[in-house]
Motif scaffolding. Structure first.
Motif, PDB file in Angstrom:
ATOM      1  N   TYR A  77     -20.779  14.437  10.868  1.00 44.24           N
ATOM      2  CA  TYR A  77     -20.597  15.605  11.751  1.00 44.24           C
ATOM      3  C   TYR A  77     -19.727  14.752  12.936  1.00 44.24           C
ATOM      4  O   TYR A  77     -20.386  14.119  13.706  1.00 44.24           O
ATOM      5  CB  TYR A  77     -21.780  16.263  11.999  1.00 44.24           C
ATOM      6  CG  TYR A  77     -22.476  17.043  11.053  1.00 44.24           C
ATOM      7  CD1 TYR A  77     -21.976  18.280  10.605  1.00 44.24           C
ATOM      8  CD2 TYR A  77     -23.567  16.572  10.446  1.00 44.24           C
ATOM      9  CE1 TYR A  77     -22.560  19.032   9.677  1.00 44.24           C
ATOM     10  CE2 TYR A  77     -24.349  17.504   9.455  1.00 44.24           C
ATOM     11  CZ  TYR A  77     -23.596  18.647   8.944  1.00 44.24           C
ATOM     12  OH  TYR A  77     -24.360  19.077   8.235  1.00 44.24           O
TER      13      TYR A  77
ATOM     14  N   PHE B  73     -20.847  11.042  13.691  1.00 49.08           N
ATOM     15  CA  PHE B  73     -22.155  10.967  13.281  1.00 49.08           C
ATOM     16  C   PHE B  73     -22.467  10.991  11.744  1.00 49.08           C
ATOM     17  O   PHE B  73     -21.683  11.965  11.271  1.00 49.08           O
ATOM     18  CB  PHE B  73     -23.191  12.049  14.051  1.00 49.08           C
ATOM     19  CG  PHE B  73     -24.730  11.989  13.449  1.00 49.08           C
ATOM     20  CD1 PHE B  73     -25.270  10.837  14.034  1.00 49.08           C
ATOM     21  CD2 PHE B  73     -25.081  12.750  12.450  1.00 49.08           C
ATOM     22  CE1 PHE B  73     -26.597  10.751  13.585  1.00 49.08           C
ATOM     23  CE2 PHE B  73     -26.317  12.691  12.254  1.00 49.08           C
ATOM     24  CZ  PHE B  73     -27.002  11.459  12.750  1.00 49.08           C
TER      25      PHE B  73
ATOM     26  N   ALA C 113     -24.488  11.887   8.920  1.00 52.83           N
ATOM     27  CA  ALA C 113     -25.908  12.445   8.525  1.00 52.83           C
ATOM     28  C   ALA C 113     -26.210  12.010   7.100  1.00 52.83           C
ATOM     29  O   ALA C 113     -27.418  11.765   6.984  1.00 52.83           O
ATOM     30  CB  ALA C 113     -25.810  13.986   8.760  1.00 52.83           C
TER      31      ALA C 113
ATOM     32  N   GLY D 122     -34.403  14.406  10.361  1.00 51.49           N
ATOM     33  CA  GLY D 122     -33.087  13.515  10.705  1.00 51.49           C
ATOM     34  C   GLY D 122     -32.762  12.663   9.594  1.00 51.49           C
ATOM     35  O   GLY D 122     -31.546  12.057   9.735  1.00 51.49           O
ATOM     36  N   ALA D 123     -33.270  12.479   8.524  1.00 52.90           N
ATOM     37  CA  ALA D 123     -32.966  11.637   7.584  1.00 52.90           C
ATOM     38  C   ALA D 123     -31.737  11.843   6.576  1.00 52.90           C
ATOM     39  O   ALA D 123     -31.099  11.305   6.188  1.00 52.90           O
ATOM     40  CB  ALA D 123     -34.262  11.344   6.445  1.00 52.90           C
ATOM     41  N   GLY D 124     -31.372  13.312   6.644  1.00 51.15           N
ATOM     42  CA  GLY D 124     -30.150  14.044   5.899  1.00 51.15           C
ATOM     43  C   GLY D 124     -30.795  14.511   4.764  1.00 51.15           C
ATOM     44  O   GLY D 124     -29.990  15.073   4.090  1.00 51.15           O
ATOM     45  N   LYS D 125     -31.986  15.004   4.614  1.00 50.85           N
ATOM     46  CA  LYS D 125     -32.415  15.726   3.634  1.00 50.85           C
ATOM     47  C   LYS D 125     -31.904  16.994   3.288  1.00 50.85           C
ATOM     48  O   LYS D 125     -31.449  17.501   2.364  1.00 50.85           O
ATOM     49  CB  LYS D 125     -34.054  15.614   3.399  1.00 50.85           C
ATOM     50  CG  LYS D 125     -34.796  14.610   3.749  1.00 50.85           C
ATOM     51  CD  LYS D 125     -36.296  14.816   3.515  1.00 50.85           C
ATOM     52  CE  LYS D 125     -36.811  15.531   4.602  1.00 50.85           C
ATOM     53  NZ  LYS D 125     -36.672  15.023   6.263  1.00 50.85           N
TER      54      LYS D 125
ATOM     55  N   THR E  21     -29.256  18.170   4.866  1.00 46.37           N
ATOM     56  CA  THR E  21     -27.644  18.211   4.669  1.00 46.37           C
ATOM     57  C   THR E  21     -27.541  17.903   3.072  1.00 46.37           C
ATOM     58  O   THR E  21     -26.802  18.631   2.718  1.00 46.37           O
ATOM     59  CB  THR E  21     -27.363  17.174   5.725  1.00 46.37           C
ATOM     60  OG1 THR E  21     -27.782  17.312   6.902  1.00 46.37           O
ATOM     61  CG2 THR E  21     -25.532  16.949   5.418  1.00 46.37           C
TER      62      THR E  21
ATOM     63  N   GLN F  45     -35.099  25.300   4.616  1.00 44.00           N
ATOM     64  CA  GLN F  45     -36.033  24.827   5.462  1.00 44.00           C
ATOM     65  C   GLN F  45     -36.431  26.088   6.296  1.00 44.00           C
ATOM     66  O   GLN F  45     -37.717  26.217   6.537  1.00 44.00           O
ATOM     67  CB  GLN F  45     -35.591  23.980   6.312  1.00 44.00           C
ATOM     68  CG  GLN F  45     -36.514  22.986   7.225  1.00 44.00           C
ATOM     69  CD  GLN F  45     -36.082  21.623   7.820  1.00 44.00           C
ATOM     70  OE1 GLN F  45     -34.878  21.178   7.325  1.00 44.00           O
ATOM     71  NE2 GLN F  45     -36.938  21.157   8.471  1.00 44.00           N
TER      72      GLN F  45
HETATM   73  N1  ADP Z   1     -24.137  21.149  11.506  1.00 41.60           N
HETATM   74  C1  ADP Z   1     -24.840  19.954  12.190  1.00 41.60           C
HETATM   75  N2  ADP Z   1     -23.886  19.621  13.160  1.00 41.60           N
HETATM   76  C2  ADP Z   1     -24.225  18.263  13.692  1.00 41.60           C
HETATM   77  N3  ADP Z   1     -25.276  17.423  13.398  1.00 41.60           N
HETATM   78  C3  ADP Z   1     -25.913  18.073  12.203  1.00 41.60           C
HETATM   79  C4  ADP Z   1     -25.692  19.413  11.600  1.00 41.60           C
HETATM   80  N4  ADP Z   1     -26.621  19.368  10.621  1.00 41.60           N
HETATM   81  C5  ADP Z   1     -27.482  18.241  10.836  1.00 41.60           C
HETATM   82  N5  ADP Z   1     -26.971  17.516  11.592  1.00 41.60           N
HETATM   83  C6  ADP Z   1     -27.576  16.014  12.001  1.00 41.60           C
HETATM   84  O1  ADP Z   1     -27.738  15.595  10.914  1.00 41.60           O
HETATM   85  C7  ADP Z   1     -28.825  14.595  10.648  1.00 41.60           C
HETATM   86  C8  ADP Z   1     -29.496  14.755   9.484  1.00 41.60           C
HETATM   87  O2  ADP Z   1     -30.126  16.242   9.379  1.00 41.60           O
HETATM   88  P1  ADP Z   1     -30.997  16.899   8.296  1.00 41.60           P
HETATM   89  O3  ADP Z   1     -30.058  16.931   7.210  1.00 41.60           O
HETATM   90  O4  ADP Z   1     -31.245  18.321   8.841  1.00 41.60           O
HETATM   91  O5  ADP Z   1     -32.132  16.139   8.148  1.00 41.60           O
HETATM   92  P2  ADP Z   1     -33.601  16.213   7.464  1.00 41.60           P
HETATM   93  O6  ADP Z   1     -33.463  17.498   6.842  1.00 41.60           O
HETATM   94  O7  ADP Z   1     -33.894  15.132   6.837  1.00 41.60           O
HETATM   95  O8  ADP Z   1     -34.436  16.453   8.785  1.00 41.60           O
HETATM   96  C9  ADP Z   1     -29.563  15.130  11.989  1.00 41.60           C
HETATM   97  O9  ADP Z   1     -29.639  14.052  12.914  1.00 41.60           O
HETATM   98  C10 ADP Z   1     -29.002  16.361  12.378  1.00 41.60           C
HETATM   99  O10 ADP Z   1     -29.000  16.276  13.988  1.00 41.60           O
END
Ligand code: ADP
Ligand code: MG
Lengths: 274, 308
Positions: free
Chosen positions: B15, B18, B20, B41-44, B46, B85
């Motif tokens: 993103y 960043f 992810a 925030g691990a990326g699960k 996503t 989630q």
């Molecule tokens: N649509 C988005 N835009 C920007 N950053 C994102 C978005 N979705 C997730 N992130 C970032 O990507 C990282 C992984 O998020 P996520 O996959 O939700 O982690 P988890 O499910 O393991 O808690 C986080 O730091 C989150 O803030």
């Protein structure tokens, strides 16, 4: 063994636009019908009364002052004069309620589209379904309003029946455009844009008085705006006046519909498929 | 070996600047229960969205049932049951209407769906709530309904993103039981969680994720065996004395981890270690011997705990 869901989806695989369209916008309509049945109908009925109130208060109130109006189609009462404009406006309002605030809620608060797009539906199904729902509301208002006009004796020819399809085209255009713009709106704050735009468009649209009171350039702008086009379309259809102008009006709305659908689909895809 | 159901290679999602998901590889076999374990925030999520064909990967390859979600999104989604989630039930509709309309989104016939509804309500233990509006349900009920709803299309793959977060222990156990039943029926499960007990209970195999990367991959038992000792002795001396005790205890244990409130000593036999410590005249305020868990694996791999 493949499930029914998979078999259905694979039938469309490889066809044009299969990434965006599953061919099931009617299921989105069905969803709205289910919620409508249980609760939303009060709001719908109240929305219908607005143009009726304008018709009664302005048509008969101000009509008393201004008397009859001479138009290209003859000498008519003030109420009859403003009827087509109010009809187009009611189609617009009906379409805009669903395609703006209701869509905004579904986009941002209820996560409804997210759920829809996690299934084998595509963004074009969602866009078409929602727009069709909004235009049905516009069409419903227009039909009911036409019946009111007939009841008040303001309808003088059978051409008035054409008011309904004309109003549906107008509603379709507004629904499509309204949803496209809404899908780009980021806050409630920005949603007020619609009110800022719609109210003056209505007041200066020529629904209540001939546009000839304005200078030429202002007339051109008003006529080029969607409501100006809508009023022209409805007025001419109700008068049975099928010139090249009518074709221009219809084309205007077809372009509006297509542009709206294109941007809504694109935006839904960007919001929920990224 | 047969072709895996899901195959990811160098899967990456960014993103802006960043990252992810950072170039992960994994295979999921048919009928397997596969987990993604990692902190917030691990990326699960996503990764789940990319598999669910509702998010486009930035790079890498991904095939699901031999198809690419970027090309055949709707066809892949037709195979999936998705439990996100955050519940996204239709709050304006009743429990059974939610299942009904969801099935209609997949294009299923009314008669097919109406036959499935009683079965799904039974599965979710929501028979009595059939005509209740979703708004009025408890968190656990909503979660069960979301799972029931996702099953209406008879998916081959069920994806559950943190299925039990926010549920009380009883509701969690009911859900786990339902998921075991699905697994027995041959449904492939993809589960993300940051609860190590959930991962141990539900997953045949899992990847441990942190900051978008895979730290380890194996069965829960094998991960514990590889990255931890059989047992752990947890001792507390009170916050001032913890630090000074660490140096004395370090030679006694195979490995030592210091947490803000306690010290973890890794050993094959925890009781024996405790006796050794006592023999040296060291008496912690409290002590506890337990089996190693995935929490310890995560601590070993990242130096941090899963749930803060
Ligand atoms: N649509 C988005 N835009 C920007 N950053 C994102 C978005 N979705 C997730 N992130 C970032 O990507 C990282 C992984 O998020 P996520 O996959 O939700 O982690 P988890 O499910 O393991 O808690 C986080 O730091 C989150 O803030
Ligand atoms: Mg998550």
């Amino acid at each position: 063994m493949t499930s029914d869901a998979v078999a259905l989806s694979e039938r469309r695989q490889g066809k044009f636009g299969d990434k965006y369209f599953a061919g099931r916008p009617q299921q989105v309509l069905l969803r709205n019908w289910l919620t409508f049945k249980s609760s939303a109908w009060i709001a719908v009925v109240s929305g219908f009364f607005e143009p009726v109130l304008y018709l009664l208060s302005f048509g008969y109130g101000i009509g008393e002052l201004v008397g009859n109006i001479s138009t290209s189609t003859g000498n008519i009462s003030y109420a009859a004069y403003i009827a087509p404009g109010l009809l187009a406006t009611s189609a617009m309002n009906g379409a805009m309620i669903d395609s703006t605030w209701n869509v905004f809620f579904k986009l941002n608060e209820s996560r409804l589209y997210k759920a829809m797009l996690a299934t084998s539906l595509g963004p074009l199904d969602v866009a078409l379904g929602e727009i069709a729902w909004a235009l049905m509301r516009g069409g419903l208002y227009a039909t009911a309003f036409t019946l009111v006009l007939a009841g008040l004796g303001l309808v003088t020819s059978w051409w008035a029946l054409l008011a309904v399809p004309a109003a549906i085209i107008v509603a379709f255009g507004f629904a499509s455009f309204g949803m496209a713009i809404t899908s780009y709106m980021k806050s409630h704050h920005q949603m007020n844009f619609f009110e800022i735009f719609l109210l003056p468009m209505f007041l200066f649209s020529g629904a209540f008085y001939p546009l000839t009171v304005f200078p030429g350039w202002a007339q051109a702008i008003i006529k080029a705006l969607p409501l100006g086009q809508g009023i022209e379309l409805v007025t001419k259809a109700m008068a049975g006046d099928f010139g090249i102008h009518l074709l221009v009006n219809v084309t205007y709305f077809i372009v509006m519909i297509c542009v709206g659908l294109y941007f809504t689909t694109k935006r839904l895809n960007a919001l929920f498929m990224r | 070996m047969t072709e895996p159901l899901i195959r990811a290679r160098g899967l990456t999602k960014t993103y802006g600047d960043f990252i992810a998901v950072d170039g992960i590889d994994f295979d999921v076999a048919k009928g397997e229960s596969f987990g993604f374990l990692g902190p917030n925030g691990a990326g699960k999520s996503t990764t789940m969205r990319i598999i669910g064909a509702t998010s486009v990967r930035t790079s890498g390859t991904l095939t699901i049932l031999g198809k690419d979600p970027e090309v055949n999104g709707p066809q892949i989604r037709a195979h999936l049951g998705v439990v996100p989630q955050q519940d996204n039930l239709d709050s304006e509709l009743t429990v059974s209407e939610n299942i009904f309309i969801y099935g209609r989104y997949f294009g299923l016939s009314s008669s097919f769906i109406n036959k499935k509804i009683p079965e799904l309500l039974e599965f979710a233990q929501l028979e009595e709530k059939k005509y209740t509006k979703v708004e009025a349900l408890s968190g656990g009920m909503k979660r069960r309904l979301t799972i029931a709803r996702s099953l209406v299309s008879e998916p081959d793959i069920l994806m559950l993103d943190e299925p039990t977060t926010g549920l009380d222990p009883q509701a969690r156990h009911i859900l786990w039981d339902r998921l075991f039943r699905l697994k027995e029926q041959g449904v492939t499960l993809l589960i993300t969680t940051h609860y190590m007990d959930e991962a141990e209970q539900l997953c045949d195999r899992l990847i441990v994720m942190d900051k978008g990367k895979i730290m380890a991959e194996d069965s829960p038992a094998k991960l514990i065996k590889d990255y931890s000792t059989k047992e752990v002795l947890e001792v507390r001396f009170g916050s001032e004395r913890n630090q000074e005790m660490v140096e004395i205890l370090r030679p006694l244990a195979q490995r030592i981890e210091v947490l803000p409130d306690r010290i973890l000593l890794y050993a094959e036999d925890g009781e024996q270690l405790l006796e050794q410590i006592a023999a040296k005249g060291i008496h912690p305020n409290t002590s506890l011997v337990r089996r190693s868990s995935l929490e310890d694996v995560f601590l070993r791999l990242t130096g941090r705990t899963l749930v803060e």
